[in-house]
Design a protein around this motif. Structure first.
Motif, PDB file in Angstrom:
ATOM      1  N   UNK A 102       0.830  -1.209   0.000  1.00  0.00           N
ATOM      2  CA  UNK A 102       0.000   0.000   0.000  1.00  0.00           C
ATOM      3  C   UNK A 102       0.864   1.258   0.000  1.00  0.00           C
ATOM      4  N   UNK A 103       2.026   1.176   0.623  1.00  0.00           N
ATOM      5  CA  UNK A 103       2.943   2.311   0.623  1.00  0.00           C
ATOM      6  C   UNK A 103       3.416   2.622  -0.790  1.00  0.00           C
ATOM      7  N   UNK A 104       3.684   1.577  -1.571  1.00  0.00           N
ATOM      8  CA  UNK A 104       4.095   1.776  -2.967  1.00  0.00           C
ATOM      9  C   UNK A 104       2.968   2.415  -3.777  1.00  0.00           C
ATOM     10  N   UNK A 105       1.753   1.945  -3.549  1.00  0.00           N
ATOM     11  CA  UNK A 105       0.606   2.499  -4.274  1.00  0.00           C
ATOM     12  C   UNK A 105       0.428   3.977  -3.925  1.00  0.00           C
ATOM     13  N   UNK A 106       0.544   4.311  -2.647  1.00  0.00           N
ATOM     14  CA  UNK A 106       0.394   5.710  -2.227  1.00  0.00           C
ATOM     15  C   UNK A 106       1.503   6.578  -2.809  1.00  0.00           C
ATOM     16  N   UNK A 107       2.706   6.047  -2.874  1.00  0.00           N
ATOM     17  CA  UNK A 107       3.810   6.806  -3.480  1.00  0.00           C
ATOM     18  C   UNK A 107       3.532   7.066  -4.955  1.00  0.00           C
ATOM     19  N   UNK A 108       3.082   6.045  -5.659  1.00  0.00           N
ATOM     20  CA  UNK A 108       2.771   6.222  -7.081  1.00  0.00           C
ATOM     21  C   UNK A 108       1.665   7.252  -7.275  1.00  0.00           C
ATOM     22  N   UNK A 109       0.654   7.203  -6.424  1.00  0.00           N
ATOM     23  CA  UNK A 109      -0.452   8.136  -6.552  1.00  0.00           C
ATOM     24  C   UNK A 109       0.005   9.575  -6.276  1.00  0.00           C
ATOM     25  N   UNK A 110       0.937   9.730  -5.343  1.00  0.00           N
ATOM     26  CA  UNK A 110       1.480  11.063  -5.067  1.00  0.00           C
ATOM     27  C   UNK A 110       2.208  11.612  -6.292  1.00  0.00           C
ATOM     28  N   UNK A 111       2.972  10.758  -6.959  1.00  0.00           N
ATOM     29  CA  UNK A 111       3.657  11.193  -8.177  1.00  0.00           C
ATOM     30  C   UNK A 111       2.666  11.582  -9.264  1.00  0.00           C
ATOM     31  N   UNK A 112       1.588  10.831  -9.379  1.00  0.00           N
ATOM     32  CA  UNK A 112       0.569  11.134 -10.389  1.00  0.00           C
ATOM     33  C   UNK A 112      -0.109  12.468 -10.074  1.00  0.00           C
ATOM     34  N   UNK A 113      -0.433  12.693  -8.812  1.00  0.00           N
ATOM     35  CA  UNK A 113      -1.066  13.968  -8.432  1.00  0.00           C
ATOM     36  C   UNK A 113      -0.143  15.148  -8.691  1.00  0.00           C
ATOM     37  N   UNK A 114       1.149  14.962  -8.429  1.00  0.00           N
ATOM     38  CA  UNK A 114       2.108  16.034  -8.678  1.00  0.00           C
ATOM     39  C   UNK A 114       2.163  16.388 -10.161  1.00  0.00           C
ATOM     40  N   UNK A 115       2.236  15.365 -10.982  1.00  0.00           N
ATOM     41  CA  UNK A 115       2.280  15.602 -12.429  1.00  0.00           C
ATOM     42  C   UNK A 115       1.003  16.276 -12.907  1.00  0.00           C
ATOM     43  N   UNK A 116      -0.148  15.877 -12.344  1.00  0.00           N
ATOM     44  CA  UNK A 116      -1.413  16.498 -12.721  1.00  0.00           C
ATOM     45  C   UNK A 116      -1.455  17.956 -12.289  1.00  0.00           C
ATOM     46  N   UNK A 117      -0.922  18.263 -11.107  1.00  0.00           N
ATOM     47  CA  UNK A 117      -0.914  19.654 -10.627  1.00  0.00           C
ATOM     48  C   UNK A 117      -0.092  20.540 -11.554  1.00  0.00           C
ATOM     49  N   UNK A 118       1.017  20.026 -12.067  1.00  0.00           N
ATOM     50  CA  UNK A 118       1.836  20.814 -12.985  1.00  0.00           C
ATOM     51  C   UNK A 118       1.098  21.092 -14.289  1.00  0.00           C
ATOM     52  N   UNK A 119       0.308  20.125 -14.746  1.00  0.00           N
ATOM     53  CA  UNK A 119      -0.463  20.341 -15.973  1.00  0.00           C
ATOM     54  C   UNK A 119      -1.523  21.405 -15.752  1.00  0.00           C
ATOM     55  N   UNK A 120      -2.199  21.375 -14.603  1.00  0.00           N
ATOM     56  CA  UNK A 120      -3.208  22.391 -14.315  1.00  0.00           C
ATOM     57  C   UNK A 120      -2.568  23.763 -14.140  1.00  0.00           C
ATOM     58  N   UNK A 121      -1.342  23.816 -13.627  1.00  0.00           N
ATOM     59  CA  UNK A 121      -0.653  25.096 -13.504  1.00  0.00           C
ATOM     60  C   UNK A 121      -0.366  25.699 -14.873  1.00  0.00           C
ATOM     61  N   UNK A 122      -0.111  24.838 -15.866  1.00  0.00           N
ATOM     62  CA  UNK A 122       0.101  25.343 -17.227  1.00  0.00           C
ATOM     63  C   UNK A 122      -1.130  26.074 -17.731  1.00  0.00           C
ATOM     64  N   UNK A 123      -2.305  25.571 -17.366  1.00  0.00           N
ATOM     65  CA  UNK A 123      -3.541  26.218 -17.807  1.00  0.00           C
ATOM     66  C   UNK A 123      -3.774  27.525 -17.075  1.00  0.00           C
TER      67      UNK A 123
END
Length: 515
Positions: free
Chosen positions: A318-339
Protein backbone atom coordinates in the motif's frame (compact mmCIF):
# COMPACT_ATOMS: atom_id res chain seq x y z
CA UNK A 1 -7.88 -37.28 -26.12
CA UNK A 2 -8.00 -35.29 -29.31
CA UNK A 3 -7.14 -32.13 -27.47
CA UNK A 4 -3.77 -30.92 -26.28
CA UNK A 5 -1.61 -28.00 -25.27
CA UNK A 6 1.71 -26.42 -26.13
CA UNK A 7 3.86 -23.55 -24.89
CA UNK A 8 4.14 -20.90 -27.58
CA UNK A 9 6.32 -17.80 -27.54
CA UNK A 10 3.55 -15.18 -27.31
CA UNK A 11 -0.22 -14.82 -27.43
CA UNK A 12 0.23 -13.13 -30.79
CA UNK A 13 1.72 -16.31 -32.21
CA UNK A 14 -1.03 -18.42 -30.61
CA UNK A 15 -3.74 -16.27 -32.19
CA UNK A 16 -2.06 -16.55 -35.58
CA UNK A 17 -1.77 -20.35 -35.24
CA UNK A 18 -5.46 -20.60 -34.30
CA UNK A 19 -6.53 -18.45 -37.26
CA UNK A 20 -4.38 -20.45 -39.70
CA UNK A 21 -5.86 -23.69 -38.38
CA UNK A 22 -9.41 -22.34 -38.68
CA UNK A 23 -8.70 -21.10 -42.22
CA UNK A 24 -7.26 -24.44 -43.34
CA UNK A 25 -10.19 -26.38 -41.87
CA UNK A 26 -12.76 -24.11 -43.53
CA UNK A 27 -11.00 -24.21 -46.93
CA UNK A 28 -11.01 -28.03 -46.82
CA UNK A 29 -14.75 -27.96 -46.16
CA UNK A 30 -15.32 -25.53 -49.04
CA UNK A 31 -13.01 -27.53 -51.30
CA UNK A 32 -15.21 -30.60 -50.82
CA UNK A 33 -18.17 -28.62 -52.19
CA UNK A 34 -16.19 -26.74 -54.88
CA UNK A 35 -13.30 -29.01 -55.87
CA UNK A 36 -12.41 -27.00 -58.98
CA UNK A 37 -12.10 -23.66 -57.16
CA UNK A 38 -8.62 -22.42 -56.35
CA UNK A 39 -7.72 -22.15 -52.64
CA UNK A 40 -6.72 -18.50 -53.00
CA UNK A 41 -10.20 -17.71 -54.35
CA UNK A 42 -11.80 -19.53 -51.43
CA UNK A 43 -9.51 -17.72 -48.99
CA UNK A 44 -10.64 -14.34 -50.35
CA UNK A 45 -14.19 -15.09 -49.18
CA UNK A 46 -13.26 -15.78 -45.55
CA UNK A 47 -14.00 -13.29 -42.78
CA UNK A 48 -13.10 -13.27 -39.09
CA UNK A 49 -14.57 -11.31 -36.15
CA UNK A 50 -13.33 -9.66 -32.97
CA UNK A 51 -14.45 -6.80 -30.77
CA UNK A 52 -13.09 -3.31 -31.34
CA UNK A 53 -11.32 -3.71 -27.97
CA UNK A 54 -9.33 -6.75 -29.13
CA UNK A 55 -5.53 -6.71 -29.15
CA UNK A 56 -3.64 -5.58 -32.22
CA UNK A 57 -2.30 -9.12 -32.67
CA UNK A 58 -5.71 -10.12 -34.06
CA UNK A 59 -5.38 -7.57 -36.83
CA UNK A 60 -1.82 -8.66 -37.53
CA UNK A 61 -2.91 -12.29 -37.76
CA UNK A 62 -5.47 -11.26 -40.38
CA UNK A 63 -2.78 -9.44 -42.37
CA UNK A 64 -0.49 -12.48 -42.39
CA UNK A 65 -3.22 -15.00 -43.21
CA UNK A 66 -4.93 -12.74 -45.79
CA UNK A 67 -8.24 -13.15 -43.96
CA UNK A 68 -10.51 -10.13 -43.61
CA UNK A 69 -11.13 -9.18 -39.98
CA UNK A 70 -14.18 -7.23 -38.85
CA UNK A 71 -14.01 -5.45 -35.50
CA UNK A 72 -17.47 -5.30 -33.96
CA UNK A 73 -18.78 -2.64 -31.57
CA UNK A 74 -19.13 -3.42 -27.87
CA UNK A 75 -21.78 -2.57 -25.28
CA UNK A 76 -21.59 -0.04 -22.45
CA UNK A 77 -19.35 -2.45 -20.49
CA UNK A 78 -16.96 -2.81 -23.46
CA UNK A 79 -18.10 -6.40 -23.99
CA UNK A 80 -18.86 -8.12 -27.31
CA UNK A 81 -22.39 -9.54 -27.22
CA UNK A 82 -23.99 -12.42 -29.09
CA UNK A 83 -26.60 -10.35 -30.91
CA UNK A 84 -23.92 -8.12 -32.43
CA UNK A 85 -22.07 -11.17 -33.73
CA UNK A 86 -25.23 -12.73 -35.14
CA UNK A 87 -26.10 -9.59 -37.10
CA UNK A 88 -22.57 -9.38 -38.52
CA UNK A 89 -22.65 -13.02 -39.65
CA UNK A 90 -26.00 -12.60 -41.39
CA UNK A 91 -24.84 -9.46 -43.15
CA UNK A 92 -21.63 -11.06 -44.41
CA UNK A 93 -23.35 -14.21 -45.60
CA UNK A 94 -25.73 -12.07 -47.66
CA UNK A 95 -22.67 -10.49 -49.32
CA UNK A 96 -21.26 -13.88 -50.30
CA UNK A 97 -18.61 -14.02 -47.57
CA UNK A 98 -17.86 -17.08 -45.41
CA UNK A 99 -17.49 -16.47 -41.62
CA UNK A 100 -14.69 -18.64 -40.25
CA UNK A 101 -13.23 -17.34 -36.97
CA UNK A 102 -14.16 -15.41 -33.80
CA UNK A 103 -11.62 -14.12 -31.30
CA UNK A 104 -13.24 -13.53 -27.91
CA UNK A 105 -11.19 -11.57 -25.37
CA UNK A 106 -11.25 -12.22 -21.64
CA UNK A 107 -9.57 -9.15 -20.16
CA UNK A 108 -9.13 -6.66 -22.99
CA UNK A 109 -5.91 -4.69 -23.27
CA UNK A 110 -7.51 -1.29 -22.78
CA UNK A 111 -9.88 -1.71 -19.81
CA UNK A 112 -9.78 -5.46 -18.95
CA UNK A 113 -13.32 -6.06 -20.22
CA UNK A 114 -14.76 -9.53 -20.83
CA UNK A 115 -16.61 -10.66 -23.94
CA UNK A 116 -19.71 -12.76 -23.31
CA UNK A 117 -18.61 -16.35 -23.98
CA UNK A 118 -22.00 -17.56 -22.83
CA UNK A 119 -23.61 -15.77 -25.78
CA UNK A 120 -20.85 -16.07 -28.37
CA UNK A 121 -20.19 -19.79 -27.86
CA UNK A 122 -23.56 -21.22 -28.99
CA UNK A 123 -23.61 -18.94 -32.05
CA UNK A 124 -20.14 -20.12 -33.12
CA UNK A 125 -21.15 -23.76 -32.62
CA UNK A 126 -24.31 -23.31 -34.67
CA UNK A 127 -22.64 -21.37 -37.52
CA UNK A 128 -19.51 -23.55 -37.66
CA UNK A 129 -17.04 -20.86 -36.60
CA UNK A 130 -13.75 -21.45 -34.77
CA UNK A 131 -13.99 -19.76 -31.34
CA UNK A 132 -10.59 -18.64 -30.05
CA UNK A 133 -10.29 -17.20 -26.52
CA UNK A 134 -7.57 -14.64 -25.79
CA UNK A 135 -7.05 -14.40 -22.02
CA UNK A 136 -3.47 -13.08 -22.10
CA UNK A 137 -3.67 -11.09 -18.85
CA UNK A 138 -6.78 -12.43 -17.10
CA UNK A 139 -6.01 -16.12 -17.62
CA UNK A 140 -3.89 -16.29 -14.45
CA UNK A 141 -6.83 -14.98 -12.39
CA UNK A 142 -8.85 -18.10 -13.18
CA UNK A 143 -6.74 -19.91 -10.60
CA UNK A 144 -9.13 -18.30 -8.11
CA UNK A 145 -12.69 -19.74 -8.00
CA UNK A 146 -14.24 -16.29 -7.47
CA UNK A 147 -13.08 -15.14 -10.92
CA UNK A 148 -14.19 -18.21 -12.87
CA UNK A 149 -17.70 -16.95 -13.70
CA UNK A 150 -16.03 -15.09 -16.58
CA UNK A 151 -15.31 -18.55 -18.06
CA UNK A 152 -18.96 -19.44 -18.41
CA UNK A 153 -19.36 -20.77 -21.98
CA UNK A 154 -15.70 -21.81 -22.33
CA UNK A 155 -16.81 -25.31 -23.36
CA UNK A 156 -17.72 -23.91 -26.79
CA UNK A 157 -14.19 -22.68 -27.49
CA UNK A 158 -11.85 -24.40 -29.98
CA UNK A 159 -8.67 -22.85 -28.59
CA UNK A 160 -7.58 -20.94 -25.48
CA UNK A 161 -4.41 -19.00 -24.70
CA UNK A 162 -3.00 -16.96 -21.81
CA UNK A 163 0.34 -15.51 -20.71
CA UNK A 164 1.91 -16.82 -17.47
CA UNK A 165 4.58 -14.19 -18.12
CA UNK A 166 2.08 -11.42 -17.37
CA UNK A 167 0.72 -12.22 -13.89
CA UNK A 168 2.10 -15.62 -12.93
CA UNK A 169 5.67 -14.45 -12.25
CA UNK A 170 7.15 -16.44 -15.15
CA UNK A 171 9.81 -14.82 -17.31
CA UNK A 172 9.07 -13.99 -20.93
CA UNK A 173 8.58 -15.81 -23.25
CA UNK A 174 6.00 -18.32 -22.08
CA UNK A 175 2.44 -18.63 -23.44
CA UNK A 176 0.08 -21.51 -22.76
CA UNK A 177 -2.03 -22.59 -25.75
CA UNK A 178 -4.70 -25.29 -25.76
CA UNK A 179 -6.77 -26.68 -28.63
CA UNK A 180 -9.83 -28.87 -28.62
CA UNK A 181 -8.70 -30.86 -31.67
CA UNK A 182 -4.95 -31.18 -32.23
CA UNK A 183 -5.53 -32.92 -35.57
CA UNK A 184 -6.61 -29.58 -37.03
CA UNK A 185 -3.18 -28.23 -36.13
CA UNK A 186 -1.49 -31.23 -37.74
CA UNK A 187 -3.34 -30.81 -41.01
CA UNK A 188 -2.32 -27.14 -41.08
CA UNK A 189 1.39 -27.32 -40.22
CA UNK A 190 2.45 -30.91 -41.07
CA UNK A 191 5.23 -31.30 -43.62
CA UNK A 192 6.97 -34.61 -44.16
CA UNK A 193 10.28 -34.37 -46.02
CA UNK A 194 12.65 -37.29 -45.83
CA UNK A 195 15.17 -35.49 -43.61
CA UNK A 196 12.52 -34.96 -40.90
CA UNK A 197 11.32 -38.58 -40.69
CA UNK A 198 12.31 -40.86 -37.84
CA UNK A 199 11.31 -44.35 -36.58
CA UNK A 200 8.63 -42.93 -34.25
CA UNK A 201 7.04 -40.59 -36.78
CA UNK A 202 3.29 -40.68 -36.41
CA UNK A 203 3.29 -42.27 -32.95
CA UNK A 204 5.29 -39.65 -31.04
CA UNK A 205 4.12 -36.11 -30.43
CA UNK A 206 6.04 -33.79 -32.76
CA UNK A 207 5.46 -30.16 -31.76
CA UNK A 208 6.84 -29.02 -35.09
CA UNK A 209 3.37 -29.92 -36.40
CA UNK A 210 1.72 -27.64 -33.80
CA UNK A 211 3.46 -24.37 -34.63
CA UNK A 212 5.07 -22.25 -37.30
CA UNK A 213 8.79 -22.80 -36.46
CA UNK A 214 10.39 -26.17 -36.96
CA UNK A 215 12.43 -26.04 -33.75
CA UNK A 216 11.48 -24.55 -30.41
CA UNK A 217 12.95 -23.30 -27.17
CA UNK A 218 12.72 -25.19 -23.88
CA UNK A 219 10.12 -23.09 -22.04
CA UNK A 220 8.47 -25.58 -19.71
CA UNK A 221 11.11 -25.73 -16.96
CA UNK A 222 10.72 -22.11 -15.81
CA UNK A 223 6.95 -22.53 -15.63
CA UNK A 224 7.36 -25.76 -13.66
CA UNK A 225 9.71 -24.04 -11.18
CA UNK A 226 7.13 -21.33 -10.41
CA UNK A 227 4.29 -23.80 -9.93
CA UNK A 228 6.49 -26.08 -7.81
CA UNK A 229 7.85 -23.21 -5.68
CA UNK A 230 4.57 -21.42 -4.95
CA UNK A 231 1.87 -24.04 -5.26
CA UNK A 232 -1.78 -23.35 -6.00
CA UNK A 233 -2.56 -21.64 -2.68
CA UNK A 234 0.22 -19.06 -2.93
CA UNK A 235 -0.48 -18.40 -6.59
CA UNK A 236 -4.10 -17.70 -5.68
CA UNK A 237 -2.93 -15.41 -2.85
CA UNK A 238 -0.72 -13.57 -5.33
CA UNK A 239 -3.66 -12.89 -7.66
CA UNK A 240 -5.86 -11.72 -4.79
CA UNK A 241 -3.09 -9.45 -3.50
CA UNK A 242 -2.79 -7.71 -6.87
CA UNK A 243 -6.55 -7.24 -7.02
CA UNK A 244 -6.65 -5.71 -3.53
CA UNK A 245 -3.85 -3.28 -4.40
CA UNK A 246 -5.79 -2.23 -7.50
CA UNK A 247 -8.89 -1.64 -5.37
CA UNK A 248 -6.87 0.61 -3.06
CA UNK A 249 -5.52 2.62 -6.01
CA UNK A 250 -9.05 2.92 -7.40
CA UNK A 251 -10.25 4.41 -4.11
CA UNK A 252 -7.48 7.03 -4.25
CA UNK A 253 -8.41 8.04 -7.79
CA UNK A 254 -12.11 8.32 -6.95
CA UNK A 255 -11.30 10.57 -3.98
CA UNK A 256 -9.75 13.21 -6.24
CA UNK A 257 -12.31 15.34 -8.16
CA UNK A 258 -9.76 16.17 -10.88
CA UNK A 259 -9.70 12.55 -12.10
CA UNK A 260 -12.23 10.16 -13.55
CA UNK A 261 -12.41 6.39 -14.11
CA UNK A 262 -14.01 5.85 -17.53
CA UNK A 263 -14.40 2.06 -17.21
CA UNK A 264 -15.23 -0.38 -14.45
CA UNK A 265 -12.24 -1.92 -12.69
CA UNK A 266 -11.69 -5.65 -13.24
CA UNK A 267 -8.99 -7.68 -11.46
CA UNK A 268 -5.75 -5.71 -11.03
CA UNK A 269 -6.19 -3.11 -13.78
CA UNK A 270 -7.43 0.44 -13.13
CA UNK A 271 -7.85 2.99 -15.93
CA UNK A 272 -8.06 6.71 -15.19
CA UNK A 273 -7.67 10.11 -16.82
CA UNK A 274 -7.77 13.81 -16.01
CA UNK A 275 -11.10 15.52 -16.48
CA UNK A 276 -10.60 17.71 -19.50
CA UNK A 277 -9.14 17.44 -23.00
CA UNK A 278 -6.95 14.50 -23.99
CA UNK A 279 -3.76 16.56 -24.17
CA UNK A 280 -3.77 17.01 -20.39
CA UNK A 281 -3.76 13.26 -19.73
CA UNK A 282 -1.12 12.77 -22.43
CA UNK A 283 1.07 15.40 -20.77
CA UNK A 284 0.73 13.71 -17.37
CA UNK A 285 1.67 10.34 -18.86
CA UNK A 286 4.67 11.80 -20.67
CA UNK A 287 5.98 13.52 -17.53
CA UNK A 288 5.52 10.40 -15.40
CA UNK A 289 7.34 8.10 -17.79
CA UNK A 290 10.08 10.68 -18.34
CA UNK A 291 10.69 10.91 -14.59
CA UNK A 292 11.83 7.28 -14.46
CA UNK A 293 9.96 6.68 -11.20
CA UNK A 294 6.85 5.22 -12.81
CA UNK A 295 6.05 3.53 -16.10
CA UNK A 296 2.49 3.54 -17.42
CA UNK A 297 0.83 2.49 -20.67
CA UNK A 298 -1.95 4.48 -22.41
CA UNK A 299 -5.02 3.37 -24.33
CA UNK A 300 -7.93 4.96 -26.19
CA UNK A 301 -11.51 4.26 -25.12
CA UNK A 302 -14.38 5.98 -26.93
CA UNK A 303 -12.06 8.77 -28.15
CA UNK A 304 -10.76 9.31 -24.62
CA UNK A 305 -7.07 9.06 -23.85
CA UNK A 306 -6.66 6.97 -20.69
CA UNK A 307 -3.81 5.71 -18.52
CA UNK A 308 -3.62 2.06 -17.43
CA UNK A 309 -2.40 1.20 -13.93
CA UNK A 310 -1.92 -2.48 -13.14
CA UNK A 311 -0.39 -4.38 -10.23
CA UNK A 312 1.37 -7.68 -11.01
CA UNK A 313 4.26 -7.81 -8.52
CA UNK A 314 4.09 -9.89 -5.35
CA UNK A 315 6.14 -7.25 -3.51
CA UNK A 316 3.81 -4.26 -4.11
CA UNK A 317 2.51 -2.70 -0.87
CA UNK A 318 0.00 0.00 0.00
CA UNK A 319 2.94 2.31 0.62
CA UNK A 320 4.10 1.78 -2.97
CA UNK A 321 0.61 2.50 -4.27
CA UNK A 322 0.39 5.71 -2.23
CA UNK A 323 3.81 6.81 -3.48
CA UNK A 324 2.77 6.22 -7.08
CA UNK A 325 -0.45 8.14 -6.55
CA UNK A 326 1.48 11.06 -5.07
CA UNK A 327 3.66 11.19 -8.18
CA UNK A 328 0.57 11.13 -10.39
CA UNK A 329 -1.07 13.97 -8.43
CA UNK A 330 2.11 16.03 -8.68
CA UNK A 331 2.28 15.60 -12.43
CA UNK A 332 -1.41 16.50 -12.72
CA UNK A 333 -0.91 19.65 -10.63
CA UNK A 334 1.84 20.81 -12.99
CA UNK A 335 -0.46 20.34 -15.97
CA UNK A 336 -3.21 22.39 -14.31
CA UNK A 337 -0.65 25.10 -13.50
CA UNK A 338 0.10 25.34 -17.23
CA UNK A 339 -3.54 26.22 -17.81
CA UNK A 340 -3.58 28.80 -15.04
CA UNK A 341 -0.39 30.59 -16.21
CA UNK A 342 -1.31 33.82 -18.09
CA UNK A 343 0.20 34.10 -21.52
CA UNK A 344 1.30 37.43 -23.12
CA UNK A 345 -1.11 38.79 -25.71
CA UNK A 346 0.27 41.05 -28.44
CA UNK A 347 -1.45 44.42 -28.64
CA UNK A 348 -3.03 45.37 -31.92
CA UNK A 349 -1.72 48.94 -31.60
CA UNK A 350 1.90 49.95 -31.06
CA UNK A 351 2.30 51.11 -27.43
CA UNK A 352 3.50 54.56 -26.62
CA UNK A 353 4.55 55.83 -23.19
CA UNK A 354 6.05 53.25 -20.86
CA UNK A 355 5.10 53.27 -17.24
CA UNK A 356 7.29 52.02 -14.42
CA UNK A 357 8.64 48.56 -15.14
CA UNK A 358 6.94 45.67 -13.35
CA UNK A 359 7.98 42.04 -13.80
CA UNK A 360 4.60 40.70 -12.79
CA UNK A 361 1.25 41.62 -14.31
CA UNK A 362 -1.60 42.80 -12.12
CA UNK A 363 -5.20 42.03 -12.54
CA UNK A 364 -4.59 38.84 -14.55
CA UNK A 365 -7.02 36.03 -13.87
CA UNK A 366 -7.40 32.53 -15.19
CA UNK A 367 -10.25 30.10 -15.01
CA UNK A 368 -10.14 26.39 -15.84
CA UNK A 369 -13.21 24.22 -16.21
CA UNK A 370 -12.36 20.50 -15.93
CA UNK A 371 -15.79 19.51 -17.20
CA UNK A 372 -15.57 21.58 -20.40
CA UNK A 373 -11.85 21.18 -20.77
CA UNK A 374 -11.35 24.89 -21.40
CA UNK A 375 -8.64 27.13 -20.08
CA UNK A 376 -9.50 30.86 -20.18
CA UNK A 377 -6.77 33.32 -19.34
CA UNK A 378 -7.27 37.05 -18.97
CA UNK A 379 -3.83 38.65 -19.08
CA UNK A 380 -2.48 42.19 -19.67
CA UNK A 381 -0.84 43.15 -22.92
CA UNK A 382 2.93 43.41 -22.98
CA UNK A 383 5.52 45.26 -25.01
CA UNK A 384 9.29 44.98 -24.83
CA UNK A 385 11.16 48.26 -24.35
CA UNK A 386 14.72 49.14 -25.17
CA UNK A 387 16.79 49.94 -22.07
CA UNK A 388 16.84 53.56 -20.84
CA UNK A 389 19.98 55.49 -20.15
CA UNK A 390 19.51 56.44 -16.55
CA UNK A 391 23.15 56.84 -15.46
CA UNK A 392 26.57 55.72 -16.56
CA UNK A 393 26.71 53.24 -13.68
CA UNK A 394 23.30 51.71 -14.28
CA UNK A 395 23.48 47.94 -14.93
CA UNK A 396 19.87 47.87 -16.01
CA UNK A 397 20.82 48.85 -19.57
CA UNK A 398 21.71 45.26 -20.35
CA UNK A 399 18.32 43.79 -19.38
CA UNK A 400 15.00 43.91 -21.19
CA UNK A 401 12.22 45.68 -19.36
CA UNK A 402 8.57 44.66 -19.39
CA UNK A 403 5.84 47.16 -18.67
CA UNK A 404 2.11 47.62 -18.97
CA UNK A 405 0.69 49.34 -22.08
CA UNK A 406 -0.79 52.80 -21.61
CA UNK A 407 -2.81 54.72 -24.13
CA UNK A 408 -0.30 57.41 -25.12
CA UNK A 409 1.56 58.35 -28.33
CA UNK A 410 4.03 55.69 -29.58
CA UNK A 411 7.78 55.72 -29.06
CA UNK A 412 10.09 54.64 -31.83
CA UNK A 413 12.48 52.82 -29.51
CA UNK A 414 9.82 50.30 -28.48
CA UNK A 415 9.01 47.11 -30.33
CA UNK A 416 6.45 44.40 -29.90
CA UNK A 417 7.56 40.88 -28.95
CA UNK A 418 7.38 38.09 -31.55
CA UNK A 419 6.27 40.50 -34.22
CA UNK A 420 2.86 41.97 -35.01
CA UNK A 421 0.09 40.42 -36.96
CA UNK A 422 -0.36 41.79 -40.51
CA UNK A 423 -3.40 44.02 -39.79
CA UNK A 424 -1.68 45.95 -37.01
CA UNK A 425 1.67 46.15 -38.80
CA UNK A 426 0.21 47.69 -41.89
CA UNK A 427 -1.05 50.68 -39.90
CA UNK A 428 2.48 51.74 -38.88
CA UNK A 429 4.74 54.20 -40.75
CA UNK A 430 7.35 52.65 -42.98
CA UNK A 431 10.26 53.30 -40.61
CA UNK A 432 8.44 51.57 -37.72
CA UNK A 433 7.96 48.22 -39.42
CA UNK A 434 11.42 47.02 -38.48
CA UNK A 435 11.79 44.94 -35.36
CA UNK A 436 14.31 47.32 -33.84
CA UNK A 437 15.61 50.66 -35.12
CA UNK A 438 19.28 51.48 -34.62
CA UNK A 439 18.94 55.15 -35.55
CA UNK A 440 18.19 58.13 -33.36
CA UNK A 441 14.46 58.89 -33.50
CA UNK A 442 14.09 62.04 -35.55
CA UNK A 443 10.36 62.27 -36.07
CA UNK A 444 8.97 64.80 -33.64
CA UNK A 445 12.38 65.53 -32.14
CA UNK A 446 12.43 69.21 -33.18
CA UNK A 447 8.77 69.99 -32.75
CA UNK A 448 7.82 73.49 -31.58
CA UNK A 449 6.82 72.06 -28.18
CA UNK A 450 10.37 71.58 -26.96
CA UNK A 451 11.21 70.21 -23.56
CA UNK A 452 11.52 72.81 -20.82
CA UNK A 453 14.15 71.87 -18.26
CA UNK A 454 14.15 73.11 -14.74
CA UNK A 455 17.13 73.55 -12.50
CA UNK A 456 17.35 69.90 -11.62
CA UNK A 457 17.46 68.84 -15.24
CA UNK A 458 14.19 66.96 -15.12
CA UNK A 459 11.42 67.27 -17.64
CA UNK A 460 7.69 66.62 -17.94
CA UNK A 461 5.92 63.40 -18.86
CA UNK A 462 5.76 63.92 -22.61
CA UNK A 463 7.66 61.10 -24.39
CA UNK A 464 9.80 63.56 -26.38
CA UNK A 465 10.73 65.41 -23.23
CA UNK A 466 11.65 62.18 -21.52
CA UNK A 467 13.99 61.26 -24.36
CA UNK A 468 15.57 64.73 -24.54
CA UNK A 469 16.11 64.79 -20.81
CA UNK A 470 18.64 61.98 -21.21
CA UNK A 471 20.81 63.96 -23.66
CA UNK A 472 23.77 66.01 -22.41
CA UNK A 473 23.02 69.74 -22.17
CA UNK A 474 25.94 70.52 -24.49
CA UNK A 475 24.32 68.51 -27.25
CA UNK A 476 21.03 70.32 -26.68
CA UNK A 477 22.78 73.68 -27.22
CA UNK A 478 23.78 72.72 -30.77
CA UNK A 479 21.95 74.52 -33.46
CA UNK A 480 19.20 72.66 -35.22
CA UNK A 481 20.79 73.07 -38.64
CA UNK A 482 24.16 71.78 -37.50
CA UNK A 483 22.63 68.72 -35.89
CA UNK A 484 20.57 67.96 -39.01
CA UNK A 485 23.69 68.36 -41.15
CA UNK A 486 25.45 65.82 -38.97
CA UNK A 487 22.58 63.35 -39.24
CA UNK A 488 22.66 63.77 -43.01
CA UNK A 489 25.95 61.86 -43.27
CA UNK A 490 25.75 59.47 -40.36
CA UNK A 491 23.37 56.89 -38.96
CA UNK A 492 23.76 57.49 -35.26
CA UNK A 493 22.78 54.68 -32.86
CA UNK A 494 20.83 55.62 -29.78
CA UNK A 495 22.72 55.77 -26.49
CA UNK A 496 21.19 52.66 -24.84
CA UNK A 497 21.74 50.54 -27.96
CA UNK A 498 25.32 51.67 -28.22
CA UNK A 499 25.93 50.46 -24.69
CA UNK A 500 24.25 47.13 -25.34
CA UNK A 501 26.27 46.55 -28.50
CA UNK A 502 29.71 47.29 -27.08
CA UNK A 503 29.00 46.04 -23.57
CA UNK A 504 31.00 48.91 -22.04
CA UNK A 505 29.81 52.26 -20.77
CA UNK A 506 32.36 54.20 -22.80
CA UNK A 507 31.89 57.35 -24.91
CA UNK A 508 31.76 55.31 -28.12
CA UNK A 509 28.66 57.08 -29.39
CA UNK A 510 29.40 59.71 -32.09
CA UNK A 511 27.14 62.21 -30.34
CA UNK A 512 29.30 62.03 -27.23
CA UNK A 513 32.49 62.23 -29.26
CA UNK A 514 31.65 65.63 -30.73
CA UNK A 515 30.86 67.23 -27.38
Amino acid sequence: SRGGGILQSTVSESTLVALLAARKNKILEMKALEPDTDESTLNSKLVAYASDQAHSSVEKAGLISLVKVRFLPVDENFSLRGETLREAIEKDRSRGLVPVFVCATLGTTGVCAFDSLEELGPICAKEGLWLHVDAAYAGTAFLCPEFRPFLKGIEHSDSFTFNPSKWMMVHFDCTAFWVKDKCKLHQTFSVNPVYLRHPNSGSATDFMHWQIPLSRRFRSLKLWFVIRSFGVKKLQAHVRHGTEMAKYFESLVRSDPLFEIPAKRHLGLVVFRLKGPNWMTEKVLKDLNKSGSLFLIPAMVQDKFIIRFTVTSQFTTRKDILRDWTLIQRAAAQVFDLCRTPKPVISEDVPSVISSPSPKPTGAASHFSPEKGECKVASPRWVTVQPRRASLSSAGWLSTERARVLEEPPLEDTFVEDGLDPPSLSNLPAHKKKTRSLSVPTAGLWEPKAASFDGSGTSGFHPTERFLSKLPKEVMMLEKSAFKKFLKFYRVPSFPECTVQCGLQLPCCPLQAIV
